[in-house]
Design an enzyme around this catalytic site. Structure first.
Site, mmCIF file in Angstrom:
data_model
loop_
_atom_site.group_PDB
_atom_site.id
_atom_site.type_symbol
_atom_site.label_atom_id
_atom_site.label_comp_id
_atom_site.label_asym_id
_atom_site.label_seq_id
_atom_site.Cartn_x
_atom_site.Cartn_y
_atom_site.Cartn_z
ATOM 1 N N GLU A 125 2.607 -2.338 5.394
ATOM 2 C CA GLU A 125 1.263 -2.089 4.844
ATOM 3 C C GLU A 125 0.289 -2.017 6.010
ATOM 4 O O GLU A 125 -0.129 -3.037 6.570
ATOM 5 C CB GLU A 125 0.858 -3.231 3.907
ATOM 6 C CG GLU A 125 1.381 -3.099 2.495
ATOM 7 C CD GLU A 125 0.494 -2.210 1.594
ATOM 8 O OE1 GLU A 125 -0.562 -1.735 2.060
ATOM 9 O OE2 GLU A 125 0.897 -1.992 0.431
HETATM 10 ZN ZN ZN Z 1 0.850 2.268 -1.399
#
Ligand code: ZN
Length: 296
Positions: free
Chosen positions: A249
């Site tokens: 992320e």
């Molecule tokens: Zn995503």
């Protein structure tokens, strides 16, 4: 009279349907590279073309080519990594950073590991005028997998727990979308030892799986295991297929990490693959039984 009026209405409806079909003259790699080069300031058309993507064998809802690039290992028992970017079309950096890593591996592939890259799994979402998380059918591809045993139905979960938020719509049935069908097929035929999926903007490293110890960090991203949602790739791949999923992320969807951090994340990832990722005996047996496929 009645019949002919219905017939006329049907004819008009058919004509409208034809008119409203999205028409993409260019379903080639070059077509996608040109569109990506226009959309993303950090990826040029030239850079995309220079990567030499394979002849496309998968297409999005709107008929766009899925960019695919395999880097073969020298040994047949080498670890295999399925690497995907841009499953959410509005997470620009997840596509751009995957391209940067593709450039790195193109220049420095060691042959010690086998990599299969799909840098843009949701081209229709990215290449809309205003990019969207969801695909052209407004489905969140990362909720469109078959939930693992013991997990709730994804649609039911969306209607209740996810409060019907459109961004997370899982589709009416699992694997309704060509993009998720592609990932399902790739898992069946490539038998990856780990799947890496790049997202933004939570700025963490997530990991689903217990067969291998995750790294504590990748460059500036620290491990924080959040658990899985029914219908997500992490839920399906780990709980159903026992293939761990690393979710990178990135900190911002629209801002690139510093070049130094892009390099650090890559180096940490390769070091982890080198030290920790080993195909199991069952995976090696499954690979040896695999019939030849379209994989290059
Ligand atoms: Zn995503």
């Amino acid at each position: 009279m009645f019949c002919s009026s219905i017939g006329r209405r049907l004819a008009v409806a058919a004509l409208l349907t034809l008119t409203w079909q999205p028409l993409y003259a260019d379903n080639t790699v070059a077509g996608v590279c040109a569109a990506v080069g226009k959309k993303l300031s950090s990826v040029s058309e030239k850079e995309c073309l220079a990567l030499g993507f394979a002849q496309p064998r998968f297409f999005s809802v709107n008929g766009r080519a899925m960019l695919e690039k395999r880097f073969l290992a020298e040994e047949s028992d080498a670890p295999r990594v399925l690497f995907i970017g841009g499953i959410h079309g509005d997470e620009y950096s997840s596509v751009s950073v995957t391209f940067k890593w593709l450039n790195t591996i193109s220049a420095h592939h060691s042959g010690r590991y086998d990599w299969l890259f799909f840098p843009l799994v949701n081209p229709d979402g990215l290449l809309r005028k205003k990019s969207t998380r969801v695909n052209a059918h407004n489905v969140d591809l990362n909720r469109n997998f078959e939930p693992a045993k013991g997990f709730p139905n994804a649609l039911k979960h969306w209607k209740t727990r996810a409060k019907k938020r459109a961004r997370y719509y899982p589709g009416e049935t699992p694997l309704s979308e060509p993009e998720t069908q592609m990932l399902f097929q790739l898992i069946e035929e490539y038998h990856p030892d780990v799947i890496v999926s790049v997202h933004a903007p939570h700025g963490i490293l997530d990991f689903d799986g217990a067969s291998v110890k995750p790294p504590r960090r990748l460059g500036p991203l620290y491990l924080r295991q959040l658990g899985t949602y029914p219908g997500s790739l992490g839920n399906y791949a780990w709980f159903t297929k026992k293939i761990p999923v690393m979710t990178i992320e990135l900190p911002y969807a629209g801002i690139m990490p510093k070049p130094k951090d892009i390099d650090r994340m890559w180096n940490d990832l390769v070091r982890w693959v080198d030290r920790k990722v080993k195909p199991s005996a069952a995976t090696l047996a499954a690979r040896s039984k695999q019939k030849p496929t379209g994989l290059e």
